[in-house]
Design a protein around this motif. Structure first.
Motif, PDB file in Angstrom:
ATOM      1  N   LEU A 148      38.823  29.454  42.372  1.00 45.28           N
ATOM      2  CA  LEU A 148      39.262  29.687  43.617  1.00 45.28           C
ATOM      3  C   LEU A 148      38.319  28.819  44.599  1.00 45.28           C
ATOM      4  O   LEU A 148      37.052  29.009  44.455  1.00 45.28           O
ATOM      5  N   ARG A 149      38.844  27.967  45.568  1.00 41.68           N
ATOM      6  CA  ARG A 149      38.290  27.309  46.791  1.00 41.68           C
ATOM      7  C   ARG A 149      38.883  27.457  47.694  1.00 41.68           C
ATOM      8  O   ARG A 149      40.054  27.005  48.161  1.00 41.68           O
ATOM      9  N   TYR A 150      38.032  27.681  48.766  1.00 41.38           N
ATOM     10  CA  TYR A 150      38.791  27.698  50.186  1.00 41.38           C
ATOM     11  C   TYR A 150      38.333  26.498  50.883  1.00 41.38           C
ATOM     12  O   TYR A 150      37.076  26.032  50.750  1.00 41.38           O
ATOM     13  N   VAL A 151      39.199  25.958  51.563  1.00 48.02           N
ATOM     14  CA  VAL A 151      38.897  24.611  52.633  1.00 48.02           C
ATOM     15  C   VAL A 151      39.525  25.128  53.710  1.00 48.02           C
ATOM     16  O   VAL A 151      40.784  24.980  53.839  1.00 48.02           O
ATOM     17  N   ALA A 152      38.914  24.846  54.940  1.00 45.29           N
ATOM     18  CA  ALA A 152      39.306  24.823  56.016  1.00 45.29           C
ATOM     19  C   ALA A 152      39.239  23.548  56.531  1.00 45.29           C
ATOM     20  O   ALA A 152      38.126  22.973  57.030  1.00 45.29           O
ATOM     21  N   ALA A 153      40.312  22.565  57.041  1.00 44.20           N
ATOM     22  CA  ALA A 153      40.041  21.530  57.460  1.00 44.20           C
ATOM     23  C   ALA A 153      41.616  20.896  58.197  1.00 44.20           C
ATOM     24  O   ALA A 153      42.560  21.431  58.107  1.00 44.20           O
ATOM     25  N   ARG A 201      37.978  33.960  51.584  1.00 42.34           N
ATOM     26  CA  ARG A 201      36.720  34.000  50.988  1.00 42.34           C
ATOM     27  C   ARG A 201      35.980  35.078  50.285  1.00 42.34           C
ATOM     28  O   ARG A 201      35.049  35.356  49.889  1.00 42.34           O
ATOM     29  N   HIS A 202      37.091  36.202  50.121  1.00 45.99           N
ATOM     30  CA  HIS A 202      36.769  37.691  49.720  1.00 45.99           C
ATOM     31  C   HIS A 202      36.910  37.472  48.321  1.00 45.99           C
ATOM     32  O   HIS A 202      36.291  38.422  47.490  1.00 45.99           O
ATOM     33  N   ASN A 203      37.589  36.403  47.488  1.00 41.84           N
ATOM     34  CA  ASN A 203      37.742  36.456  46.172  1.00 41.84           C
ATOM     35  C   ASN A 203      36.592  35.594  45.479  1.00 41.84           C
ATOM     36  O   ASN A 203      36.658  34.502  45.893  1.00 41.84           O
ATOM     37  N   PRO A 204      35.814  36.074  44.447  1.00 43.61           N
ATOM     38  CA  PRO A 204      34.699  35.342  44.046  1.00 43.61           C
ATOM     39  C   PRO A 204      35.241  34.597  42.646  1.00 43.61           C
ATOM     40  O   PRO A 204      34.370  34.000  41.939  1.00 43.61           O
ATOM     41  N   ALA A 205      36.620  34.423  42.567  1.00 39.84           N
ATOM     42  CA  ALA A 205      37.074  33.916  41.207  1.00 39.84           C
ATOM     43  C   ALA A 205      36.428  32.434  41.200  1.00 39.84           C
ATOM     44  O   ALA A 205      36.284  31.629  42.022  1.00 39.84           O
ATOM     45  N   PRO A 206      35.916  31.844  40.062  1.00 43.32           N
ATOM     46  CA  PRO A 206      35.419  30.710  39.881  1.00 43.32           C
ATOM     47  C   PRO A 206      36.312  29.800  40.136  1.00 43.32           C
ATOM     48  O   PRO A 206      36.015  28.438  40.388  1.00 43.32           O
TER      49      PRO A 206
END
Length: 141
Positions: free
Chosen positions: A8-13, A1-6
């Motif tokens: 880029l999406r992080y999903v923990a599931a 979650r350190h990359n603010p690129a638009p």
């Protein structure tokens, strides 16, 4: 979650919840230190679910502790098994084409080969290496 690129999406599931919900597909999936916790009879469904939520041409990066020989019911009671590289690759290969495997030692150094070592009853691996597989999805069906 350190990359603010638009883009880029992080999903923990849990991958099962993603397949049930019809979640969008991903370009990259990381499965870190999970493989060894999946019951052997469920590995095929697990890797199939990973493939199903990965975009065609996407990449799976999957890690698991290294063992020179596969150990069922290892000393770590939270692990169902600890896998040799051939068995790790075989477990992934029902749904993925494994491009390569590298190893990481405790210092974070990446290694192309397993260093020489002698397994012991307490530690089937040569220094607690993690094996990292990089794989592409096979076609479902």
């Amino acid at each position: 979650r350190h990359n603010p690129a638009p883009n880029l999406r992080y999903v923990a599931a849990d991958v099962a919840s993603l397949t049930e919900a019809g979640e969008a597909r991903f370009d990259l999936i990381t499965s870190v230190e999970t493989f060894e916790h999946i019951p052997t009879e469920q590995l095929g469904a697990y890797v199939g679910a990973l493939r199903d939520v990965l975009r065609p041409g996407g990449t799976l990066l999957c890690t698991t502790p290294f063992a020179r020989e596969t150990v069922r019911a290892p000393n770590n009671r939270e692990h169902v098994a600890e896998y040799s590289t051939p068995d790790f690759v075989q477990g992934l290969s029902t749904a993925f084409e494994v491009e390569f495997v590298v190893y990481q030692d405790r210092t974070g150094k990446l290694l192309e080969e397993v260093p020489p070592g002698r397994p012991t009853p307490q530690s089937p691996d040569p220094g607690h290496l993690v094996q990292i597989a990089v794989a592409r999805p096979r076609q479902a069906g």
